[in-house]
Write an enzyme that holds these catalytic residues in place. Structure first.
Site, PDB file in Angstrom:
ATOM      1  N   CYS A   2       0.835  -1.202   0.000  1.00 40.49           N
ATOM      2  CA  CYS A   2       0.000   0.000   0.000  1.00 40.49           C
ATOM      3  C   CYS A   2       0.866   1.247   0.000  1.00 40.49           C
ATOM      4  O   CYS A   2       2.068   1.187   0.248  1.00 40.49           O
ATOM      5  CB  CYS A   2      -0.876  -0.018   1.242  1.00 40.49           C
ATOM      6  SG  CYS A   2      -1.828  -1.520   1.401  1.00 40.49           S
ATOM      7  N   ARG A  27       1.727   1.618  -6.215  1.00 42.18           N
ATOM      8  CA  ARG A  27       1.898   0.628  -5.152  1.00 42.18           C
ATOM      9  C   ARG A  27       0.595  -0.083  -4.831  1.00 42.18           C
ATOM     10  O   ARG A  27       0.615  -1.191  -4.319  1.00 42.18           O
ATOM     11  CB  ARG A  27       2.412   1.280  -3.858  1.00 42.18           C
ATOM     12  CG  ARG A  27       3.805   1.861  -3.947  1.00 42.18           C
ATOM     13  CD  ARG A  27       4.169   2.549  -2.642  1.00 42.18           C
ATOM     14  NE  ARG A  27       4.226   1.620  -1.545  1.00 42.18           N
ATOM     15  CZ  ARG A  27       5.326   0.929  -1.200  1.00 42.18           C
ATOM     16  NH1 ARG A  27       6.428   1.096  -1.909  1.00 42.18           N
ATOM     17  NH2 ARG A  27       5.319   0.089  -0.201  1.00 42.18           N
ATOM     18  N   TRP A  76      -3.655  -1.727  -1.425  1.00 40.64           N
ATOM     19  CA  TRP A  76      -3.529  -2.918  -2.256  1.00 40.64           C
ATOM     20  C   TRP A  76      -3.970  -4.048  -1.355  1.00 40.64           C
ATOM     21  O   TRP A  76      -3.249  -4.501  -0.476  1.00 40.64           O
ATOM     22  CB  TRP A  76      -2.076  -3.120  -2.710  1.00 40.64           C
ATOM     23  CG  TRP A  76      -1.871  -4.384  -3.460  1.00 40.64           C
ATOM     24  CD1 TRP A  76      -1.435  -5.578  -2.962  1.00 40.64           C
ATOM     25  CD2 TRP A  76      -2.116  -4.621  -4.847  1.00 40.64           C
ATOM     26  NE1 TRP A  76      -1.383  -6.522  -3.952  1.00 40.64           N
ATOM     27  CE2 TRP A  76      -1.803  -5.975  -5.114  1.00 40.64           C
ATOM     28  CE3 TRP A  76      -2.553  -3.816  -5.888  1.00 40.64           C
ATOM     29  CZ2 TRP A  76      -1.929  -6.537  -6.375  1.00 40.64           C
ATOM     30  CZ3 TRP A  76      -2.682  -4.380  -7.136  1.00 40.64           C
ATOM     31  CH2 TRP A  76      -2.371  -5.714  -7.374  1.00 40.64           C
ATOM     32  N   ASN A 100       0.751  -0.519   6.066  1.00 41.79           N
ATOM     33  CA  ASN A 100       1.192  -1.281   4.889  1.00 41.79           C
ATOM     34  C   ASN A 100       1.913  -2.523   5.397  1.00 41.79           C
ATOM     35  O   ASN A 100       2.937  -2.403   6.077  1.00 41.79           O
ATOM     36  CB  ASN A 100       2.153  -0.436   4.043  1.00 41.79           C
ATOM     37  CG  ASN A 100       2.808  -1.278   2.953  1.00 41.79           C
ATOM     38  OD1 ASN A 100       2.199  -2.208   2.437  1.00 41.79           O
ATOM     39  ND2 ASN A 100       4.059  -0.984   2.664  1.00 41.79           N
ATOM     40  N   GLY A 101       1.368  -3.688   5.127  1.00 39.49           N
ATOM     41  CA  GLY A 101       2.014  -4.919   5.614  1.00 39.49           C
ATOM     42  C   GLY A 101       0.975  -5.996   5.877  1.00 39.49           C
ATOM     43  O   GLY A 101      -0.183  -5.872   5.469  1.00 39.49           O
ATOM     44  N   GLU A 482      10.130 -20.347 -19.431  1.00 38.40           N
ATOM     45  CA  GLU A 482       9.922 -18.988 -18.903  1.00 38.40           C
ATOM     46  C   GLU A 482      11.070 -18.055 -19.301  1.00 38.40           C
ATOM     47  O   GLU A 482      10.851 -16.911 -19.705  1.00 38.40           O
ATOM     48  CB  GLU A 482       9.768 -19.040 -17.373  1.00 38.40           C
ATOM     49  CG  GLU A 482       9.612 -17.711 -16.678  1.00 38.40           C
ATOM     50  CD  GLU A 482       8.447 -16.848 -17.138  1.00 38.40           C
ATOM     51  OE1 GLU A 482       8.449 -15.649 -16.815  1.00 38.40           O
ATOM     52  OE2 GLU A 482       7.570 -17.352 -17.887  1.00 38.40           O
ATOM     53  N   LYS A 486      10.602 -14.661 -21.462  1.00 41.61           N
ATOM     54  CA  LYS A 486      11.063 -13.343 -20.994  1.00 41.61           C
ATOM     55  C   LYS A 486      11.877 -12.653 -22.090  1.00 41.61           C
ATOM     56  O   LYS A 486      11.699 -11.484 -22.399  1.00 41.61           O
ATOM     57  CB  LYS A 486      11.918 -13.467 -19.717  1.00 41.61           C
ATOM     58  CG  LYS A 486      11.122 -13.815 -18.471  1.00 41.61           C
ATOM     59  CD  LYS A 486      10.470 -12.666 -17.809  1.00 41.61           C
ATOM     60  CE  LYS A 486       8.971 -12.463 -18.042  1.00 41.61           C
ATOM     61  NZ  LYS A 486       8.048 -13.477 -18.146  1.00 41.61           N
ATOM     62  N   GLU A 489       9.570 -11.609 -24.953  1.00 45.78           N
ATOM     63  CA  GLU A 489       8.647 -10.516 -24.581  1.00 45.78           C
ATOM     64  C   GLU A 489       9.320  -9.140 -24.645  1.00 45.78           C
ATOM     65  O   GLU A 489       8.753  -8.190 -25.168  1.00 45.78           O
ATOM     66  CB  GLU A 489       8.136 -10.726 -23.149  1.00 45.78           C
ATOM     67  CG  GLU A 489       7.058 -11.759 -22.976  1.00 45.78           C
ATOM     68  CD  GLU A 489       6.695 -11.951 -21.494  1.00 45.78           C
ATOM     69  OE1 GLU A 489       5.496 -12.010 -21.175  1.00 45.78           O
ATOM     70  OE2 GLU A 489       7.624 -12.028 -20.671  1.00 45.78           O
ATOM     71  N   HIS A 505      15.998 -34.878 -30.631  1.00 43.15           N
ATOM     72  CA  HIS A 505      14.908 -35.306 -31.521  1.00 43.15           C
ATOM     73  C   HIS A 505      14.431 -34.144 -32.402  1.00 43.15           C
ATOM     74  O   HIS A 505      13.283 -34.124 -32.839  1.00 43.15           O
ATOM     75  CB  HIS A 505      13.738 -35.844 -30.690  1.00 43.15           C
ATOM     76  CG  HIS A 505      14.127 -36.960 -29.783  1.00 43.15           C
ATOM     77  ND1 HIS A 505      14.559 -38.189 -30.232  1.00 43.15           N
ATOM     78  CD2 HIS A 505      14.217 -37.001 -28.427  1.00 43.15           C
ATOM     79  CE1 HIS A 505      14.872 -38.949 -29.196  1.00 43.15           C
ATOM     80  NE2 HIS A 505      14.679 -38.260 -28.093  1.00 43.15           N
ATOM     81  N   LYS A 606      -0.430  -6.035 -20.040  1.00 43.37           N
ATOM     82  CA  LYS A 606      -0.225  -6.682 -18.748  1.00 43.37           C
ATOM     83  C   LYS A 606      -1.293  -7.732 -18.510  1.00 43.37           C
ATOM     84  O   LYS A 606      -1.041  -8.787 -17.916  1.00 43.37           O
ATOM     85  CB  LYS A 606      -0.258  -5.635 -17.634  1.00 43.37           C
ATOM     86  CG  LYS A 606       0.065  -6.194 -16.266  1.00 43.37           C
ATOM     87  CD  LYS A 606       1.490  -6.705 -16.217  1.00 43.37           C
ATOM     88  CE  LYS A 606       1.803  -7.602 -15.041  1.00 43.37           C
ATOM     89  NZ  LYS A 606       2.988  -8.408 -15.226  1.00 43.37           N
TER      90      LYS A 606
HETATM   91  C1  BG6 Z   1      -0.022 -11.564 -20.645  1.00 43.10           C
HETATM   92  C2  BG6 Z   1       1.082 -10.887 -19.839  1.00 43.10           C
HETATM   93  O1  BG6 Z   1      -0.819 -10.609 -21.249  1.00 43.10           O
HETATM   94  O2  BG6 Z   1      -0.839 -12.373 -19.801  1.00 43.10           O
HETATM   95  C3  BG6 Z   1       1.917 -11.976 -19.199  1.00 43.10           C
HETATM   96  O3  BG6 Z   1       1.875 -10.075 -20.692  1.00 43.10           O
HETATM   97  C4  BG6 Z   1       1.032 -12.886 -18.338  1.00 43.10           C
HETATM   98  O4  BG6 Z   1       2.923 -11.394 -18.412  1.00 43.10           O
HETATM   99  C5  BG6 Z   1      -0.174 -13.421 -19.116  1.00 43.10           C
HETATM  100  O5  BG6 Z   1       1.784 -13.952 -17.867  1.00 43.10           O
HETATM  101  C6  BG6 Z   1      -1.183 -14.062 -18.168  1.00 43.10           C
HETATM  102  O6  BG6 Z   1      -1.690 -13.068 -17.300  1.00 43.10           O
HETATM  103  P1  BG6 Z   1      -2.319 -13.414 -15.882  1.00 43.10           P
HETATM  104  O7  BG6 Z   1      -2.636 -12.075 -15.295  1.00 43.10           O
HETATM  105  O8  BG6 Z   1      -3.578 -14.202 -16.154  1.00 43.10           O
HETATM  106  O9  BG6 Z   1      -1.340 -14.184 -15.101  1.00 43.10           O
END
Ligand code: BG6
Length: 611
Positions: A2, A27, A76, A100-101, A482, A486, A489, A505, A606
């Site tokens: 928060c 935050r 949050w 916050n915590g 992953e 990364k 992306e 293979h 996001k």
């Molecule tokens: C994508 C994000 O749009 O959605 C990724 O760019 C994320 O980072 C993926 O892993 C899934 O999103 P969420 O919020 O359902 O975990």
């Protein structure tokens, strides 16, 4: 995570507090509130939603008196969904308080206070602190003694600021694990959870340490540790406001990589009994009878969360001995899978708003039991499933997910321990061993972050490559996926993750002196040597190798390649969490050397809320 702002001075506290909260909204932003001392009376105003909703309430009240002391908060949610009752400040008698915590022992404190006659109006852990402080202010001779008694009852992480209507010239502060700073300027004192909130007013700050209690007024700042007064030197902040929001880091992604020790600590905190190792998942309370009936778990998700599910499969099968499948939510929703009430469909989503994952739950809720692991209280998925286990990573701003991934893994591990104990596939000794190992994770993560510089150097050497292959085995194969994701992306470089044993293979055809091959090797009786032999297959075709491992100083590995990034070892099952860190740094720095927009990469969002 928060946002907190407090002010005492000669200016209009409301505009200073709202201005500060605006800079902290990254935050937390599901509700907000302020408490102002106006004309000897405390006025508390709270609103659900973004800060703009709160501001509207003041625009509608142009007659409000100009207060010179106040506290404000952006929330949050961690305990109690976003609502006006759960928004801060919380009041009890003469006290108004923002926090916050996470208070670990809030359930038993609440029960004790209710027995003593306290009346609660929220579901938050924070309101307990307000009631405790109010009680002790009545009992103690001075405010610091009351503060001491209050924190002695609390377990967990907290940074709170309170004001006492009977002492309207001072603010009381306590800190443990969550950040809080004091800002000083001529005739004014500021308190905030983070530098951006007060940077436009002062650059002279005092950073409080864990265990510090403070009383601030225009007469001065009193700070004590363990009952003894101490002096904390003030520092001059040179950051520009934007860098300050990122905690001094260049990008939110880098800040969020460094947030991971805290976000994991917050996610496992209060959910493990340190003596017995027993898991207590409060809101995610499937009974032992229900767990015993589960003969299948289907993990569904998208993107990085789907990779977390692939690791989760190892946890449910190895620890809880429950058969587990993993599916892309976008495929699962149209696959008409065979479901019944002994199947648990468990969705994993950072945002809780991803359309494919929401629809996959909709399509199975009629036939199977449903649950979710999510990072956002009050998000859509929380209203679609029977039970939700929240990760406490705080807001994840950067589009590429980092801390949400590692907190999802720790939540999946917790859940497998809980189910294993309830099903009897895990005896008490094993449960205690697993839990103790998990509790060591935040510190080992701190150590793993030290690999940043070696990752940056290697990233520099390989940043002009246009294709990468990521290889690993077992529970680390999803980490290879992953790592590749990364890189794709944020650097727009093509990369593929593959099980190392599968390389011969097909993908081995891609390997030559232009193809960097990133290999993840976890300490393991069986898989380490198997992966070393895959490395030799790459070496013999002149592939350029980057090795990431939790086995220090392995001679053969260092003979094969000089590009070795080492992190501490914890256990085979939890190694994916530590071994992900070097891959996050590698992708971040390769993107930096390629000059791409790390936090807002092209074509990505996001959370994808449309199909
Ligand atoms: C994508 C994000 O749009 O959605 C990724 O760019 C994320 O980072 C993926 O892993 C899934 O999103 P969420 O919020 O359902 O975990």
């Amino acid at each position: 995570m928060c946002g907190i702002v407090g002010y005492i001075g000669f200016k209009d506290a409301l505009s200073i507090i709202l201005g500060g909260l605006e800079k902290l909204e990254y935050r937390g932003y599901d509700s907000a509130g302020v408490a102002l001392m106006e004309n000897g009376k405390v006025n508390v105003t709270r609103a659900v939603g973004k800060l703009s909703e709160l501001k509207k309430l003041f625009v509608a009240r142009p007659d409000s008196i100009k207060a010179n002391i106040g506290i404000g908060h952006t929330r949050w949610a961690t305990h109690g969904k976003p609502s006006e009752d759960n928004a801060h400040p919380h009041s009890a008698g003469r006290v108004s308080l923002i926090h916050n915590g996470i208070v670990e022992n809030y359930v038993e404190l609440r029960a004790k206070l209710i027995k003593e006659g306290s009346k609660f109006s929220s579901q938050t852990d924070t309101e307990i602190i307000a009631h405790l402080l109010n009680k002790y202010l009545e009992e103690c001779k001075d405010s610091i003694s009351a503060l001491r008694k209050t924190v002695s009852d609390l377990k967990g992480s907290y940074a709170f600021v309170a004001f006492d209507a009977r002492n309207p010239s001072e603010l009381l502060i306590a800190k443990n694990a969550s950040p809080i700073i004091i800002g000083q300027s001529e005739g004014e004192v500021f308190v905030a959870s983070d530098i951006p909130a007060i940077l436009s007013h002062t650059r002279q700050i005092v950073i409080l340490h864990d265990g510090d209690l403070a009383r601030v007024s225009l007469d001065g700042i009193y700070i004590e540790q363990d009952g003894k007064e101490i002096k904390r030197t003030s520092q001059i902040v040179t950051w520009d406001p934007i860098t300050a929001q990122k905690g001094g880091y260049k990008h939110f992604m880098l800040k969020e990589i460094h947030d991971q020790p805290q976000s994991i600590a917050d996610t496992i905190r209060a959910r493990i009994n340190r003596e017995s190792g027993k898991i207590d998942l409060a809101e995610f309370d499937f009974s032992a009878e229900e767990v015993a009936k589960f003969n299948r778990i289907i993990l569904i998700a998208c993107g990085t969360s789907w990779h977390a599910c692939l690791v989760g499969k190892f946890y449910f099968e190895k620890i809880a001995r429950i058969p587990c499948e993993v599916d892309y939510a976008s495929e699962f929703r149209y696959r008409e899978p065979v479901l019944d009430k002994n199947t648990l469909v468990l969705a994993v989503s950072q945002s809780g708003e991803t359309a494919d994952t929401l629809s996959a739950i909709d399509s199975s809720a009629k036939f199977a039991r449903t649950a979710a692991i999510c990072n956002v209280l009050g998000s859509s998925i929380t209203r679609k499933v029977e039970k939700v286990l929240f990760t406490h990573a705080g807001p994840e701003i950067s589009v590429a997910s980092t801390k949400a991934f590692t907190t999802q893994l720790s939540a999946l591990y917790l859940l497998a321990l809980d189910f294993g104990a309830k099903k009897g596939s895990l005896n008490n000794d094993d449960l205690l061993r697993h839990s103790k190992t998990l509790l060591r994770l935040p510190l080992l993560l701190e150590e793993a972050l030290a690999c940043e510089e070696s990752a940056r150097k290697i990233a520099k050497d390989f940043s002009s490559a246009r294709d990468f292959l990521y290889l690993a085995r077992g529970e680390c194969y999803p980490v290879a996926l992953e790592g590749a994701l990364k890189l794709k992306e944020i650097s727009y470089i093509h990369a593929e993750g593959y099980p190392a044993g599968e390389m011969k293979h097909g993908p081995i055809a891609l390997i030559d002196e232009n193809m960097p091959v990133v290999v993840v090797l976890q300490k393991s009786d069986v898989l380490f040597d198997k992966t070393i032999s895959n490395l030799r297959e790459v070496e013999s075709r002149d592939g350029k190798i980057i090795a990431v491992t939790d086995t220090k100083g392995h001679e053969e590995l260092h003979r094969i390649t000089s590009n070795v990034i080492e992190v501490p070892h914890i256990s085979e099952l939890l190694s994916p969490i530590l071994l992900t860190i070097p891959l996050q740094f590698l992708a971040y720095y390769i993107a930096i050397f390629n000059g791409t927009d790390v936090d807002q990469p092209r074509n990505l969002a996001k959370s994808v809320t449309v199909e």
